[in-house]
Design a protein around this motif. Structure first.
Motif, short mmCIF file in Angstrom:
data_model
loop_
_atom_site.label_atom_id
_atom_site.label_comp_id
_atom_site.label_asym_id
_atom_site.label_seq_id
_atom_site.Cartn_x
_atom_site.Cartn_y
_atom_site.Cartn_z
N ARG A 29 1.67 -9.24 0.71
CA ARG A 29 2.01 -8.07 0.35
C ARG A 29 1.54 -7.05 -0.85
O ARG A 29 1.51 -5.99 -0.15
CB ARG A 29 3.89 -8.06 -0.41
N ARG A 30 1.30 -7.74 -2.16
CA ARG A 30 0.57 -6.73 -2.52
C ARG A 30 -0.89 -6.15 -2.09
O ARG A 30 -1.35 -4.80 -2.05
CB ARG A 30 0.02 -6.90 -3.91
N ARG A 32 -1.09 -5.97 1.12
CA ARG A 32 -0.78 -4.51 2.24
C ARG A 32 -0.47 -3.14 1.22
O ARG A 32 -0.57 -2.36 1.79
CB ARG A 32 -0.13 -5.18 2.93
N LEU A 33 0.35 -3.31 0.48
CA LEU A 33 0.85 -1.85 -0.15
C LEU A 33 -0.65 -1.21 -0.73
O LEU A 33 -0.73 -0.55 -1.24
CB LEU A 33 2.04 -2.58 -1.21
N LYS A 37 -1.49 2.31 0.08
CA LYS A 37 -1.66 3.45 -1.00
C LYS A 37 -3.21 3.64 -0.69
O LYS A 37 -3.05 5.40 -0.77
CB LYS A 37 -1.32 2.36 -2.04
#
Length: 56
Positions: A29-30, A32-33, A37
């Motif tokens: 998740r980190r 992909r975020l 960004k």
């Protein structure tokens, strides 16, 4: 191996596997975020957004 040992080992292995899956999901998740960004900062926008940045 007694029944109690079997149950203890089974629960321990299950906790380790589930913890590993949870860690993997959190790290993914980190990543992909961070990727989203980076893409948004480079000017790439979602197809569902108009030019003003509103979702359609």
């Amino acid at each position: 191996m007694t029944h109690a040992q079997y149950v203890f080992v089974s629960y321990t292995l299950t906790a380790i596997v589930l913890g590993g899956i949870g860690l993997w999901l959190w790290l993914d998740r980190r990543a992909r975020l961070a990727e989203l960004k980076r893409l948004e900062e480079s000017g790439v926008r979602r197809r569902s957004q108009d030019r003003a940045g509103h979702r359609a």
